[in-house]
Design a protein around this motif. Structure first.
Motif, PDB file in Angstrom:
ATOM      1  N   TRP A 235     -41.880 -71.833 -56.008  1.00 31.30           N
ATOM      2  CA  TRP A 235     -43.027 -72.213 -55.099  1.00 31.30           C
ATOM      3  C   TRP A 235     -43.704 -73.542 -55.727  1.00 31.30           C
ATOM      4  N   GLY A 236     -43.133 -73.943 -56.724  1.00 31.44           N
ATOM      5  CA  GLY A 236     -43.768 -75.218 -57.566  1.00 31.44           C
ATOM      6  C   GLY A 236     -44.952 -74.843 -58.412  1.00 31.44           C
ATOM      7  N   GLY A 237     -45.211 -73.663 -58.584  1.00 26.74           N
ATOM      8  CA  GLY A 237     -46.113 -73.274 -59.364  1.00 26.74           C
ATOM      9  C   GLY A 237     -46.018 -73.490 -60.870  1.00 26.74           C
ATOM     10  N   LYS A 238     -46.598 -73.969 -61.779  1.00 27.18           N
ATOM     11  CA  LYS A 238     -46.456 -73.850 -63.190  1.00 27.18           C
ATOM     12  C   LYS A 238     -46.768 -72.413 -63.545  1.00 27.18           C
ATOM     13  N   ALA A 239     -45.878 -72.023 -64.610  1.00 31.46           N
ATOM     14  CA  ALA A 239     -46.100 -70.872 -65.237  1.00 31.46           C
ATOM     15  C   ALA A 239     -45.999 -70.945 -66.728  1.00 31.46           C
ATOM     16  N   PHE A 240     -46.669 -70.079 -67.462  1.00 33.69           N
ATOM     17  CA  PHE A 240     -46.679 -70.022 -68.669  1.00 33.69           C
ATOM     18  C   PHE A 240     -46.852 -68.152 -69.193  1.00 33.69           C
TER      19      PHE A 240
ATOM     20  N   TRP B 194     -40.293 -56.251 -56.044  1.00 31.79           N
ATOM     21  CA  TRP B 194     -41.467 -56.686 -56.880  1.00 31.79           C
ATOM     22  C   TRP B 194     -41.133 -56.268 -58.422  1.00 31.79           C
ATOM     23  N   ASN B 195     -40.040 -55.239 -58.595  1.00 30.94           N
ATOM     24  CA  ASN B 195     -39.680 -55.043 -59.888  1.00 30.94           C
ATOM     25  C   ASN B 195     -39.056 -56.342 -60.543  1.00 30.94           C
ATOM     26  N   SER B 196     -38.998 -57.378 -59.943  1.00 34.81           N
ATOM     27  CA  SER B 196     -38.283 -58.657 -60.489  1.00 34.81           C
ATOM     28  C   SER B 196     -39.327 -59.730 -60.510  1.00 34.81           C
ATOM     29  N   PHE B 197     -40.562 -58.894 -60.474  1.00 35.07           N
ATOM     30  CA  PHE B 197     -41.844 -59.946 -60.441  1.00 35.07           C
ATOM     31  C   PHE B 197     -41.530 -60.931 -61.983  1.00 35.07           C
ATOM     32  N   GLY B 198     -41.518 -60.568 -62.842  1.00 33.49           N
ATOM     33  CA  GLY B 198     -41.169 -61.492 -64.105  1.00 33.49           C
ATOM     34  C   GLY B 198     -40.075 -62.572 -64.036  1.00 33.49           C
ATOM     35  N   GLU B 199     -39.243 -62.214 -63.194  1.00 31.49           N
ATOM     36  CA  GLU B 199     -38.160 -63.149 -63.000  1.00 31.49           C
ATOM     37  C   GLU B 199     -38.664 -64.378 -62.011  1.00 31.49           C
ATOM     38  N   PHE B 200     -39.096 -63.827 -60.881  1.00 32.74           N
ATOM     39  CA  PHE B 200     -39.302 -64.773 -59.909  1.00 32.74           C
ATOM     40  C   PHE B 200     -40.709 -65.702 -60.140  1.00 32.74           C
ATOM     41  N   ALA B 201     -41.514 -65.090 -60.807  1.00 35.34           N
ATOM     42  CA  ALA B 201     -42.738 -65.608 -61.103  1.00 35.34           C
ATOM     43  C   ALA B 201     -43.017 -66.303 -62.446  1.00 35.34           C
ATOM     44  N   PHE B 202     -41.968 -65.918 -63.648  1.00 40.66           N
ATOM     45  CA  PHE B 202     -42.159 -66.411 -64.937  1.00 40.66           C
ATOM     46  C   PHE B 202     -40.828 -66.958 -65.500  1.00 40.66           C
ATOM     47  N   GLY B 203     -39.797 -66.623 -64.797  1.00 43.84           N
ATOM     48  CA  GLY B 203     -38.473 -67.137 -65.362  1.00 43.84           C
ATOM     49  C   GLY B 203     -38.255 -66.206 -66.565  1.00 43.84           C
ATOM     50  N   ALA B 204     -38.525 -64.852 -66.418  1.00 43.89           N
ATOM     51  CA  ALA B 204     -38.402 -63.854 -67.493  1.00 43.89           C
ATOM     52  C   ALA B 204     -37.354 -62.881 -67.244  1.00 43.89           C
ATOM     53  N   PRO B 205     -36.651 -61.709 -67.760  1.00 44.37           N
ATOM     54  CA  PRO B 205     -35.939 -60.897 -67.120  1.00 44.37           C
ATOM     55  C   PRO B 205     -36.462 -60.332 -66.344  1.00 44.37           C
ATOM     56  N   PRO B 206     -35.580 -59.858 -65.055  1.00 41.64           N
ATOM     57  CA  PRO B 206     -36.189 -58.923 -63.976  1.00 41.64           C
ATOM     58  C   PRO B 206     -36.214 -57.466 -64.406  1.00 41.64           C
ATOM     59  N   GLY B 207     -37.187 -56.967 -64.798  1.00 43.21           N
ATOM     60  CA  GLY B 207     -37.532 -55.748 -65.064  1.00 43.21           C
ATOM     61  C   GLY B 207     -37.237 -55.352 -66.594  1.00 43.21           C
ATOM     62  N   TRP B 208     -37.132 -53.975 -66.880  1.00 47.21           N
ATOM     63  CA  TRP B 208     -37.039 -53.684 -68.169  1.00 47.21           C
ATOM     64  C   TRP B 208     -35.559 -53.151 -68.277  1.00 47.21           C
ATOM     65  N   GLY B 209     -34.767 -53.322 -69.245  1.00 45.10           N
ATOM     66  CA  GLY B 209     -33.434 -52.701 -69.754  1.00 45.10           C
ATOM     67  C   GLY B 209     -32.596 -53.281 -68.675  1.00 45.10           C
ATOM     68  N   GLY B 210     -31.658 -52.495 -68.163  1.00 45.94           N
ATOM     69  CA  GLY B 210     -30.745 -52.965 -67.267  1.00 45.94           C
ATOM     70  C   GLY B 210     -29.699 -53.890 -67.757  1.00 45.94           C
ATOM     71  N   LYS B 211     -29.219 -54.735 -66.694  1.00 50.04           N
ATOM     72  CA  LYS B 211     -28.333 -55.833 -67.124  1.00 50.04           C
ATOM     73  C   LYS B 211     -28.794 -57.019 -67.897  1.00 50.04           C
ATOM     74  N   ALA B 212     -30.306 -57.079 -67.791  1.00 52.07           N
ATOM     75  CA  ALA B 212     -31.083 -58.100 -68.457  1.00 52.07           C
ATOM     76  C   ALA B 212     -31.100 -58.034 -70.041  1.00 52.07           C
ATOM     77  N   ALA B 213     -30.664 -56.645 -70.228  1.00 54.25           N
ATOM     78  CA  ALA B 213     -30.734 -55.996 -71.845  1.00 54.25           C
ATOM     79  C   ALA B 213     -32.056 -56.434 -72.419  1.00 54.25           C
ATOM     80  N   HIS B 214     -33.310 -56.216 -71.501  1.00 62.41           N
ATOM     81  CA  HIS B 214     -34.639 -56.584 -71.744  1.00 62.41           C
ATOM     82  C   HIS B 214     -35.062 -55.274 -72.446  1.00 62.41           C
TER      83      HIS B 214
END
Length: 292
Positions: A236-241, A140-160
């Motif tokens: 899952w085919g859900g629209k994300a904003f 669930w730390n990657s919620f931003g990624e799998f739900a919204f196409g955002a970086p998977p969490g803060w910092g780390g490899k994503a450099a978020h």
């Protein structure tokens, strides 16, 4: 029986038989869509700003809403009562930061995502959860990624990361997106109090549609421009904003208000409002003690 009387009786009989058809004479008005807001962040007062958006949706845009809040307050990381409301939701809107919800509460979110219904997220929802290594809920730390196409969490490899709490952001419409209905009535450029989040170079995810670009003002480190609002379709085919804006002062900006109201209509598959109902009175202080 004369002709006029026979015609009258046949007409009445026809009306009676038509009224017996299921759902014809007793058809109900379409059910108003239900938007469920799920809040719980340490800093940006999402539990105060989003109820004002909810009230506007009910007053002027024909929707039903429900606002869920962390317990006992915004700092409560392990309980958001009422998540079962997602079973009936037509749209789920998240403003979360570093929660550690129990499995039974996460299950409501998981079921909602897998239904393929739309999702919307603000700012720290890119790092909505913060489970420790070894915890069975760590995905669930990657919620931003799998739900919204955002970086998977803060910092780390994503450099978020972001460009400092003393910075702000100049926002502009991306030219290729100028005719996107979500941007109806949004000014070509406006200023946001949010310090710019870095999501580049790997995010937003492939297949996303970028709407707004942000340029950091007074950054605390070398800064690049980053998208601050985009749409996507999750697995899952859900629209994300998602928008990485969301400082309480952003909600005072009329263009940001329009962006949010428009995006909610788009998520629900409804026409973007042709007539703007006017600027929403939002005056929520910034100042939750923890920083992100």
């Amino acid at each position: 029986m004369n002709t006029k009387r026979r015609t009258f009786l046949q007409t009445v009989a026809g009306l009676v038989s038509l009224s017996a058809l299921p759902g014809l004479a007793t058809a109900k008005a379409p059910k108003k869509p239900l938007v469920v807001f799920v809040t719980g962040d340490h800093e940006y007062s999402g539990e105060l700003t989003l109820p004002l958006i909810a009230a506007e949706l009910e007053k002027n845009y024909g929707m039903r809403t429900k606002v869920l809040k962390a317990y006992p307050d915004y700092n409560g990381e392990k309980d958001i009562p009422g998540l079962e409301a997602l079973k009936e939701a037509d749209l789920a809107v998240f403003y979360l930061r570093w929660r550690q919800l129990p499995k039974e509460q996460l299950q409501f979110i998981d079921d909602y995502l897998k239904s393929g219904k739309p999702v919307m997220g603000f700012r720290t929802t890119t790092h909505a959860f913060n489970f420790p290594e070894g915890d069975e809920r760590i995905r669930w730390n990657s919620f931003g990624e799998f739900a919204f196409g955002a970086p998977p969490g803060w910092g780390g490899k994503a450099a978020h990361t972001h460009y400092g709490h003393k910075s702000t952001t100049d926002v502009t419409i991306i030219p290729e997106a100028a005719k996107n209905p979500i941007l109806t009535g949004v000014a070509p450029s406006f200023h946001a109090s949010s310090w710019l989040y870095r999501v580049q170079p790997d995010y937003p995810a492939k297949g996303s549609t970028w709407l707004l670009m942000g340029k950091s003002v007074n950054p605390d480190k070398p800064a690049i421009e980053n998208p601050v609002a985009w749409t996507w379709k999750n697995e899952w085919g859900g629209k994300a904003f998602l928008t990485t804006l969301g400082h309480p002062e952003d909600f005072q900006v009329e263009s940001f208000q329009r962006l949010v109201i428009n995006a909610i209509h788009w998520e629900l598959g409804l026409p973007i409002p042709k007539k703007w109902k006017g600027k929403i009175d939002i005056n929520v202080p910034y100042g939750h003690p923890k920083k992100s």
